[in-house]
Design an enzyme around this catalytic site. Structure first.
Site, mmCIF file in Angstrom:
data_model
loop_
_atom_site.group_PDB
_atom_site.id
_atom_site.type_symbol
_atom_site.label_atom_id
_atom_site.label_comp_id
_atom_site.label_asym_id
_atom_site.label_seq_id
_atom_site.Cartn_x
_atom_site.Cartn_y
_atom_site.Cartn_z
ATOM 1 N N ASP A 6 57.478 21.353 45.993
ATOM 2 C CA ASP A 6 55.984 21.387 46.338
ATOM 3 C C ASP A 6 56.161 22.897 47.263
ATOM 4 O O ASP A 6 56.890 23.188 48.160
ATOM 5 C CB ASP A 6 55.847 20.517 47.406
ATOM 6 C CG ASP A 6 54.507 20.240 47.869
ATOM 7 O OD1 ASP A 6 53.412 20.939 47.191
ATOM 8 O OD2 ASP A 6 54.319 20.195 49.017
ATOM 9 N N ASP A 30 48.691 26.431 45.684
ATOM 10 C CA ASP A 30 49.226 25.005 46.025
ATOM 11 C C ASP A 30 49.725 24.330 44.852
ATOM 12 O O ASP A 30 48.954 23.704 44.128
ATOM 13 C CB ASP A 30 48.367 24.004 46.839
ATOM 14 C CG ASP A 30 49.133 22.891 47.423
ATOM 15 O OD1 ASP A 30 50.108 22.822 47.293
ATOM 16 O OD2 ASP A 30 48.317 21.943 48.033
#
Length: 469
Positions: free
Chosen positions: A347, A152
């Protein structure tokens, strides 16, 4: 520079109801007459899900960890009957976006401080992002224990579930047992890592992360040997969280590894050995594989770069400047200030790209204008521009391109334009922030198939087409 050697993940073969998007090729149209770089002409059958995993190798000059979607048939984490619905995926995606918006709601975007909005943003304590989508396999400890973890870019601290565990969710592999590793050590309370990322409790350095979807992990900060490929390729003294109180929507992953900009992240800790940067290619569909590579390896020769923007209020996020959008080769009329005011985060864990309200309205209007021949379908969660392709063999979809500061252009493949739930519900894969002040987010659907290069040494982000091939 060195990069991490690719290690293949084991493959599942169960049907997943997630991101049912195609690896599509341009094909000759039957009743459609326009084709070319401004259009995607696609077989409807090719859009639909398959139960098969189709492994894809990274580019020949890449050696990297295999990346798969955690709910797809290539994922070892897949549990039959436990796959979330499309609406659930998109609702969870909104939880993550809400987290990002809370964390970025500072003076730059809204003219107010975070404190005035009642948002607490310590380094690793309090509300963080929702859980992410893609997994890799890593080795931890001596002897190494192979673990499947979510990666992530919106998180910093890496963690895995450990023995003894007071409260752990069900994961794919046995819990990591620190007592079985000869290189494991606890981070002492006085260490800088504890001051940065945890708090001292009963003589132990403890951390806590609560994610935006209310998943959470608590445990002890520790150090151990991290193996990212062959046993000879190791990162000594890797700082991570050893979770002993964990709950939430982690999809049976053994933990999470953060690639954010904070010095405790995997990217920062690995920089001295591999070089300051990393790259990945997210697979074209839920049934394929991509890669993750640490280090400052050479970018693809055709990659286009844009400057990385730094914000002091949320320094862990990766920002870039989105300046425009094209649909079917035509520039959508949106003033550059609409994008500039809130800024844009890239992201890996957000699914759907979010745009300022005015920018999204202009994109939607332009896209819908080219799609008049198709029957409209009901909205799907946050996606409000959907179409019914029932009875059609092939469809013609206008291309979408995202324009960044410095001239970099992201020409999206079909899988970055439409989110396909089924034949009768295919939706424009963008959503509105609901206002013009919240930060924009470049989501993972629009990053798929590109080699996304984070050149941290030179503070720039690049995109190379056909990165997974």
């Amino acid at each position: 520079m060195a990069s991490v050697t690719r290690r293949a993940l084991s493959r599942g073969c169960c049907l997943a109801a997630v991101l049912a998007l195609a690896v599509v090729a341009s094909v000759a149209a039957e009743d459609e007459t326009t084709s070319g770089p401004s259009w995607h002409v696609v077989s409807v059958t090719a859009m639909l899900p398959s139960a098969d995993c189709t492994p894809a190798r990274a580019a020949s000059n890449s050696s990297a960890l295999s990346v798969v979607h955690r709910h797809g048939p290539c994922s070892p984490l897949l549990a039959r009957g436990g796959e979330p619905s499309h609406a659930e995926i998109l609702d969870r995606d909104q939880d993550r976006v809400d987290s990002i918006h809370r964390m970025t709601a500072g003076p730059w975007t809204a003219g107010q401080s975070s404190a005035s909005k009642g948002v607490s943003l310590p380094a690793h304590r309090g509300l963080r992002l929702g859980t992410a989508n893609y997994i890799v396999s890593v080795g931890l400890g001596t002897p190494r224990r192979d673990l499947l973890v979510v990666f992530d870019t919106g998180s910093d601290l890496s963690w895995v579930q450990c023995k003894p565990c007071n409260n752990c969710y069900k994961q794919h592999d046995p819990l990591f047992d620190p007592s079985q590793s000869t290189t494991y050590s606890a981070v002492p309370c006085g260490a800088q890592e504890c001051l940065d990322s945890g708090t001292c409790s009963s003589g132990k350095c403890r951390y806590e992360v609560v994610y935006g979807d209310m998943s959470q992990t608590d445990g002890n900060l520790a150090r151990d040997t991290l193996t990212l490929g062959p046993s000879s390729d190791q990162l000594q003294g890797f700082v991570f969280g050893c979770g002993d109180d964990d709950t939430g929507l982690f999809g049976r992953a053994d933990g999470l590894f953060g690639l954010g900009r904070d010095r405790v992240s995997l990217a920062s800790q690995a920089a001295a050995r591999y070089g300051a940067g990393f790259s990945y290619c997210l697979p074209s569909s839920w049934r394929a594989e991509g890669y993750l590579s640490l280090g400052s390896a050479a970018a693809p020769p055709h990659a286009q770069f844009t400057a990385m923007v730094t914000r002091s209020d949320t320094p862990s996020f990766y920002y870039l400047d989105l300046v425009g959008i094209k649909v079917a080769g035509r520039t959508v009329r949106v003033a550059p200030a609409v994008f500039k005011a809130p800024g844009t985060v890239i992201d890996s864990g957000t699914v759907i790209t979010r745009l300022p309200s005015r920018a999204y309205s202009a994109l939607r209007s332009s896209f819908a204008g080219f799609m008049r021949r198709y029957k409209r379908a009901p909205a799907l969660s946050i996606l409000d521009t959907c179409y019914d392709f029932t009875g059609r063999t092939k469809v013609q979809i206008p291309s979408v391109a995202l324009l960044f500061d410095g001239g970099a252009t992201l020409n999206l493949g079909f899988g970055g334009v439409l989110y396909v739930a089924n034949r009768s519900q295919a939706c424009l894969a963008f959503a509105s922030n609901g206002d013009d002040t919240s930060v924009g987010i470049l989501g993972n659907m629009q990053q798929k198939t590109f080699a996304v290069v984070y050149d941290l040494a030179n503070q720039k982000i690049g995109f190379g087409a056909k990165g997974c091939s």
